[in-house]
Design a protein around this motif. Structure first.
Motif, PDB file in Angstrom:
ATOM      1  N   ALA A 152      11.712  19.743   2.861  1.00  0.00           N
ATOM      2  CA  ALA A 152      10.522  18.944   2.565  1.00  0.00           C
ATOM      3  C   ALA A 152      10.475  18.563   1.096  1.00  0.00           C
ATOM      4  N   LYS A 153      10.881  19.484   0.232  1.00  0.00           N
ATOM      5  CA  LYS A 153      10.904  19.183  -1.203  1.00  0.00           C
ATOM      6  C   LYS A 153      11.921  18.083  -1.498  1.00  0.00           C
ATOM      7  N   ILE A 154      13.063  18.117  -0.820  1.00  0.00           N
ATOM      8  CA  ILE A 154      14.071  17.072  -1.003  1.00  0.00           C
ATOM      9  C   ILE A 154      13.527  15.728  -0.531  1.00  0.00           C
ATOM     10  N   ALA A 155      12.835  15.738   0.612  1.00  0.00           N
ATOM     11  CA  ALA A 155      12.256  14.500   1.148  1.00  0.00           C
ATOM     12  C   ALA A 155      11.253  13.905   0.169  1.00  0.00           C
ATOM     13  N   LEU A 156      10.413  14.752  -0.418  1.00  0.00           N
ATOM     14  CA  LEU A 156       9.426  14.275  -1.380  1.00  0.00           C
ATOM     15  C   LEU A 156      10.102  13.690  -2.617  1.00  0.00           C
ATOM     16  N   PHE A 197       3.016  14.017   4.240  1.00  0.00           N
ATOM     17  CA  PHE A 197       2.699  15.222   5.013  1.00  0.00           C
ATOM     18  C   PHE A 197       1.302  15.183   5.618  1.00  0.00           C
ATOM     19  N   ASN A 198       0.829  13.968   5.868  1.00  0.00           N
ATOM     20  CA  ASN A 198      -0.417  13.767   6.607  1.00  0.00           C
ATOM     21  C   ASN A 198      -1.599  14.497   5.957  1.00  0.00           C
ATOM     22  N   GLY A 199      -1.695  14.388   4.648  1.00  0.00           N
ATOM     23  CA  GLY A 199      -2.833  14.950   3.936  1.00  0.00           C
ATOM     24  C   GLY A 199      -2.711  16.409   3.564  1.00  0.00           C
ATOM     25  N   LYS A 200      -1.587  17.033   3.876  1.00  0.00           N
ATOM     26  CA  LYS A 200      -1.391  18.452   3.565  1.00  0.00           C
ATOM     27  C   LYS A 200      -0.341  18.610   2.457  1.00  0.00           C
ATOM     28  N   PRO A 201      -0.388  19.691   1.724  1.00  0.00           N
ATOM     29  CA  PRO A 201       0.600  19.911   0.654  1.00  0.00           C
ATOM     30  C   PRO A 201       1.908  20.493   1.175  1.00  0.00           C
ATOM     31  N   GLY A 202       2.538  19.777   2.080  1.00  0.00           N
ATOM     32  CA  GLY A 202       3.824  20.215   2.589  1.00  0.00           C
ATOM     33  C   GLY A 202       3.719  21.245   3.690  1.00  0.00           C
ATOM     34  N   PRO A 203       4.845  21.600   4.301  1.00  0.00           N
ATOM     35  CA  PRO A 203       4.848  22.624   5.353  1.00  0.00           C
ATOM     36  C   PRO A 203       4.490  23.991   4.803  1.00  0.00           C
ATOM     37  N   ALA A 204       3.639  24.704   5.522  1.00  0.00           N
ATOM     38  CA  ALA A 204       3.192  26.037   5.109  1.00  0.00           C
ATOM     39  C   ALA A 204       2.570  26.015   3.711  1.00  0.00           C
ATOM     40  N   TYR A 205       1.999  24.867   3.346  1.00  0.00           N
ATOM     41  CA  TYR A 205       1.326  24.715   2.046  1.00  0.00           C
ATOM     42  C   TYR A 205       2.259  25.098   0.886  1.00  0.00           C
ATOM     43  N   SER A 206       3.515  24.711   1.010  1.00  0.00           N
ATOM     44  CA  SER A 206       4.522  25.105   0.023  1.00  0.00           C
ATOM     45  C   SER A 206       4.738  24.068  -1.070  1.00  0.00           C
ATOM     46  N   LEU A 207       4.163  22.866  -0.915  1.00  0.00           N
ATOM     47  CA  LEU A 207       4.421  21.786  -1.863  1.00  0.00           C
ATOM     48  C   LEU A 207       3.171  21.380  -2.642  1.00  0.00           C
ATOM     49  N   TYR A 208       2.376  22.357  -2.983  1.00  0.00           N
ATOM     50  CA  TYR A 208       1.231  22.055  -3.849  1.00  0.00           C
ATOM     51  C   TYR A 208       1.719  21.398  -5.134  1.00  0.00           C
ATOM     52  N   SER A 238       0.827  -1.203   0.000  1.00  0.00           N
ATOM     53  CA  SER A 238       0.000   0.000   0.000  1.00  0.00           C
ATOM     54  C   SER A 238       0.864   1.256   0.000  1.00  0.00           C
ATOM     55  N   ALA A 239       0.505   2.203  -0.869  1.00  0.00           N
ATOM     56  CA  ALA A 239       1.264   3.453  -0.959  1.00  0.00           C
ATOM     57  C   ALA A 239       1.175   4.239   0.341  1.00  0.00           C
ATOM     58  N   ILE A 240       0.030   4.197   0.993  1.00  0.00           N
ATOM     59  CA  ILE A 240      -0.134   4.915   2.260  1.00  0.00           C
ATOM     60  C   ILE A 240       0.728   4.292   3.350  1.00  0.00           C
ATOM     61  N   ALA A 241       0.777   2.957   3.379  1.00  0.00           N
ATOM     62  CA  ALA A 241       1.601   2.273   4.382  1.00  0.00           C
ATOM     63  C   ALA A 241       3.075   2.607   4.191  1.00  0.00           C
ATOM     64  N   LYS A 253       1.659  13.010 -12.044  1.00  0.00           N
ATOM     65  CA  LYS A 253       0.477  12.661 -11.258  1.00  0.00           C
ATOM     66  C   LYS A 253       0.801  12.464  -9.778  1.00  0.00           C
ATOM     67  N   VAL A 254       1.912  13.007  -9.316  1.00  0.00           N
ATOM     68  CA  VAL A 254       2.310  12.797  -7.927  1.00  0.00           C
ATOM     69  C   VAL A 254       1.238  13.312  -6.968  1.00  0.00           C
ATOM     70  N   PHE A 255       0.789  12.433  -6.107  1.00  0.00           N
ATOM     71  CA  PHE A 255      -0.215  12.782  -5.102  1.00  0.00           C
ATOM     72  C   PHE A 255      -0.091  11.905  -3.865  1.00  0.00           C
ATOM     73  N   ASN A 256      -0.051  10.573  -4.069  1.00  0.00           N
ATOM     74  CA  ASN A 256      -0.011   9.659  -2.924  1.00  0.00           C
ATOM     75  C   ASN A 256       1.193   9.923  -2.031  1.00  0.00           C
ATOM     76  N   GLU A 257       2.356  10.159  -2.666  1.00  0.00           N
ATOM     77  CA  GLU A 257       3.564  10.406  -1.882  1.00  0.00           C
ATOM     78  C   GLU A 257       3.412  11.665  -1.036  1.00  0.00           C
ATOM     79  N   LEU A 258       2.884  12.717  -1.634  1.00  0.00           N
ATOM     80  CA  LEU A 258       2.697  13.980  -0.920  1.00  0.00           C
ATOM     81  C   LEU A 258       1.678  13.829   0.199  1.00  0.00           C
TER      82      LEU A 258
END
Length: 246
Positions: free
Chosen positions: A108-112, A188-199, A68-71, A179-184
């Motif tokens: 965070a961008k590097i981690a992604l 980041f627990n359902g958010k687009p990165g810290p301070a919404y910086s990784l939309y 599972s991608a989430i796991a 199509k990157v979405f699951n990884e993000l």
């Protein structure tokens, strides 16, 4: 913004969040696709050699495809944890300071990107390994007889013969990366990165559709993404025509 017709496209193409999402997505693609392809080629070459543990290593590399991608995302979130993550633990052992991977926009961008490279490798390895196994062994044997070194054989015989497969994997990986979405979402627990910086573009579509219920805007952003990917795919196909030199 009218919410109808071309007003949706005007809203999307002038929206600061969508532009940020497009920049983040393109940066992600430019890093993840070439690095994951290069690393996958290296692993595929190693797996193509006959070794006693070949089946074990093949299973280990392909395991993420059936997980599972989430796991997996939760595991990577633990690895990047600032207080007790394994990555910071290794850095501390090497004498470096701990890095706040998931809360600092730059890191965070590097981690992604790191997570994206890892998640893209298994499928890429499968394609490249299949391509390697379809190469006629007579070419490699003839190169050995002529005294070619392994690096020369790889550069002048294996890579040119594998060029169509490499081209296919790069196109597939580019489409997947856009199509990157699951990884993000997982990292980041359902958010687009810290301070919404990784939309990303897909996260922008998700937010417009499921959160703000702007169906027209979500559809317009999807069509815009389709045309971007289509144009880049056609450019790659045109450039890859020059790769076939045999």
């Amino acid at each position: 913004f009218t919410g109808f017709g071309f007003g949706n496209y005007e809203y999307v193409l002038t929206n600061e969040t969508f532009i940020l999402a497009l920049k983040n997505t393109i940066t992600y693609v430019l890093w993840v696709v070439p690095i994951s392809t290069a690393l996958s080629l290296l692993v595929a070459v190693l797996l193509n050699r006959r070794t006693k543990l070949q089946a074990f290593f093949q299973t280990a590399y392909f395991l993420p495809l059936v997980t599972s991608a989430i796991a997996i995302g939760l595991v990577w979130r633990w690895l990047f944890n600032f207080d007790y993550g394994l990555i910071n633990f290794v850095l501390s052992r090497l004498g470096a300071d701990a890095i706040n991977w998931l809360n600092n926009p730059s890191y965070a961008k590097i981690a992604l990107i790191v997570y994206g490279i890892w998640s893209m490798m298994p499928f890429t390895i499968i394609l490249l390994l299949a391509g390697l196994q379809n190469i006629n062994k007579q070419y490699l044997i003839a190169a050995q007889v002529d005294g070619s070194r392994p690096t020369q054989t790889f550069a002048y015989i294996t890579v040119p013969l594998l060029a169509p497969t490499i081209g296919l994997t790069m196109i597939v990986n580019m489409i997947t990366a856009f199509k990157v979405f699951n990884e993000l979402f997982a990292l980041f627990n359902g958010k687009p990165g810290p301070a919404y910086s990784l939309y990303t573009v897909i996260y922008f579509m998700y937010e417009q559709f499921y959160v703000k219920y702007r169906l027209g805007t979500a559809a317009a952003s999807a069509i815009a993404l389709f045309f971007i990917v289509m144009i880049l795919t056609l450019i790659q196909l045109y450039m890859q025509r020059k790769w076939k030199n045999y």
